[in-house]
Design a protein around this motif. Structure first.
Motif, PDB file in Angstrom:
ATOM      1  N   SER A 186      11.287   4.185   4.865  1.00  0.00           N
ATOM      2  CA  SER A 186      10.070   4.241   4.051  1.00  0.00           C
ATOM      3  C   SER A 186       9.456   2.853   3.953  1.00  0.00           C
ATOM      4  O   SER A 186      10.157   1.844   4.010  1.00  0.00           O
ATOM      5  CB  SER A 186      10.375   4.767   2.650  1.00  0.00           C
ATOM      6  OG  SER A 186      10.855   6.100   2.707  1.00  0.00           O
ATOM      7  N   THR A 210       6.749   7.521   4.701  1.00  0.00           N
ATOM      8  CA  THR A 210       8.095   7.599   5.276  1.00  0.00           C
ATOM      9  C   THR A 210       7.989   8.010   6.735  1.00  0.00           C
ATOM     10  O   THR A 210       7.203   8.906   7.076  1.00  0.00           O
ATOM     11  CB  THR A 210       8.967   8.603   4.507  1.00  0.00           C
ATOM     12  OG1 THR A 210       9.076   8.188   3.141  1.00  0.00           O
ATOM     13  CG2 THR A 210      10.356   8.696   5.118  1.00  0.00           C
ATOM     14  N   GLU A 211       8.756   7.354   7.580  1.00  0.00           N
ATOM     15  CA  GLU A 211       8.761   7.652   9.015  1.00  0.00           C
ATOM     16  C   GLU A 211      10.114   8.274   9.386  1.00  0.00           C
ATOM     17  O   GLU A 211      11.126   7.594   9.446  1.00  0.00           O
ATOM     18  CB  GLU A 211       8.521   6.376   9.828  1.00  0.00           C
ATOM     19  CG  GLU A 211       8.468   6.596  11.330  1.00  0.00           C
ATOM     20  CD  GLU A 211       7.527   7.714  11.722  1.00  0.00           C
ATOM     21  OE1 GLU A 211       8.042   8.791  12.105  1.00  0.00           O
ATOM     22  OE2 GLU A 211       6.304   7.524  11.650  1.00  0.00           O
ATOM     23  N   PHE A 212      10.097   9.607   9.611  1.00  0.00           N
ATOM     24  CA  PHE A 212      11.329  10.314   9.932  1.00  0.00           C
ATOM     25  C   PHE A 212      11.712  10.192  11.401  1.00  0.00           C
ATOM     26  O   PHE A 212      12.845  10.513  11.771  1.00  0.00           O
ATOM     27  CB  PHE A 212      11.187  11.794   9.557  1.00  0.00           C
ATOM     28  CG  PHE A 212      11.083  12.025   8.068  1.00  0.00           C
ATOM     29  CD1 PHE A 212      12.220  11.997   7.273  1.00  0.00           C
ATOM     30  CD2 PHE A 212       9.855  12.247   7.471  1.00  0.00           C
ATOM     31  CE1 PHE A 212      12.130  12.197   5.895  1.00  0.00           C
ATOM     32  CE2 PHE A 212       9.755  12.444   6.100  1.00  0.00           C
ATOM     33  CZ  PHE A 212      10.902  12.420   5.311  1.00  0.00           C
ATOM     34  N   ARG A 213      10.782   9.736  12.245  1.00  0.00           N
ATOM     35  CA  ARG A 213      11.110   9.572  13.666  1.00  0.00           C
ATOM     36  C   ARG A 213      11.853   8.273  13.936  1.00  0.00           C
ATOM     37  O   ARG A 213      12.343   8.061  15.046  1.00  0.00           O
ATOM     38  CB  ARG A 213       9.822   9.624  14.501  1.00  0.00           C
ATOM     39  CG  ARG A 213       9.186  10.998  14.559  1.00  0.00           C
ATOM     40  CD  ARG A 213       7.816  10.954  15.209  1.00  0.00           C
ATOM     41  NE  ARG A 213       6.869  10.198  14.396  1.00  0.00           N
ATOM     42  CZ  ARG A 213       5.589  10.021  14.737  1.00  0.00           C
ATOM     43  NH1 ARG A 213       5.133  10.525  15.869  1.00  0.00           N
ATOM     44  NH2 ARG A 213       4.782   9.340  13.933  1.00  0.00           N
ATOM     45  N   PRO A 263      15.761   7.260   9.323  1.00  0.00           N
ATOM     46  CA  PRO A 263      14.436   7.362   8.689  1.00  0.00           C
ATOM     47  C   PRO A 263      14.228   6.213   7.700  1.00  0.00           C
ATOM     48  O   PRO A 263      15.162   5.769   7.032  1.00  0.00           O
ATOM     49  CB  PRO A 263      14.495   8.716   7.970  1.00  0.00           C
ATOM     50  CG  PRO A 263      15.469   9.503   8.775  1.00  0.00           C
ATOM     51  CD  PRO A 263      16.521   8.521   9.207  1.00  0.00           C
TER      52      PRO A 263
END
Length: 241
Positions: A221, A212-215, A219
């Motif tokens: 996945s 998962t990329e929260f930036r 966000p």
């Protein structure tokens, strides 16, 4: 040193400080200008993406392009030795750029894009890539000028908003163009895998989460979808039209 009113004098040290300050200011202006130049294409891409989304939100799926952070995550397992790569819904080419940074050559890229606003942009930016202007749900070897199997698929399509029957057709078509052990990499803004269980069972596919990329905003996945086993000749028979 005697200074008269209305005149000025500067010590050597002061002149040096002023010169260094001036050089620092000019360098800062130069770097700011360089950043402005570098962000101009991204700003234009965002505007193009927004216009396309306003015209057809279900087809585009997002109001702004994906971030480079998400692009790095979804292409993490791709390398030059993997062979040709097919990308579904490349849009402005954020994932395409990441693939090239991974070492994939342009002439090993097949970009499947339905939108003319994106297709024209991709053809100009990646003249050596194969641009297929088609609906990914109707993808087959007939759409490709030189039919070949690919080592990976990268998808920017909004599968979560599509009916299961269309997701089935997209995956069936994509896997007909993939090597037996190749992965289909899909991102989603949702909290779960965007491919319905019924589709996975029908096509004998398995899914695993990459990360998962929260930036990214929002966000997102990434999931890898692959075959449970090497399919038989009848593995994709009797698919709905």
């Amino acid at each position: 040193m005697l200074l008269e009113v209305g005149t000025s004098a500067t010590y050597p040290a002061e002149r040096m400080i002023r010169r260094e300050t001036s050089n620092t200011f000019l360098a800062a202006r130069g770097s700011t200008r360089q950043r402005e130049i570098e962000t101009m294409p991204q700003s234009a891409d965002t505007l193009t993406f927004l216009r396309a989304w306003l015209t057809n939100p279900l087809r585009v799926g997002a109001a702004i392009p994906s971030s480079q952070h998400l692009a790095a995550l979804i292409t993490r397992h791709v390398h030059p030795g993997i062979g040709p790569v097919i990308e579904l819904g490349p849009g402005t080419g954020v994932f395409t750029e990441a693939l090239i940074r991974r070492g994939v050559r342009q002439d090993d890229l097949t970009l499947v894009e339905l939108g003319d606003e994106f297709g024209d942009m991709l053809a100009q930016r990646y003249p050596q890539a194969t641009i297929v202007r088609a609906d990914a749900a109707r993808l087959s070897t007939r759409n490709l000028p030189q039919p070949k199997l690919h080592g990976a698929a990268i998808s920017g399509l909004p599968l979560l908003t599509m009916p299961a029957s269309k997701v089935l057709r997209i995956l069936a078509g994509a896997f007909s163009l993939l090597e037996p052990k190749a992965g289909f990499f899909q991102f989603t803004y949702g909290w779960r895998n965007p491919v319905p269980e019924s589709v996975l069972r029908r096509l004998d596919l398995k899914v695993e989460m990459v990360g998962t990329e929260f930036r990214n905003f929002p966000p997102a996945s990434v999931y890898r979808i692959g075959r449970q086993a090497i399919p038989s000749l009848a593995g994709t028979a009797d698919l709905p039209s």
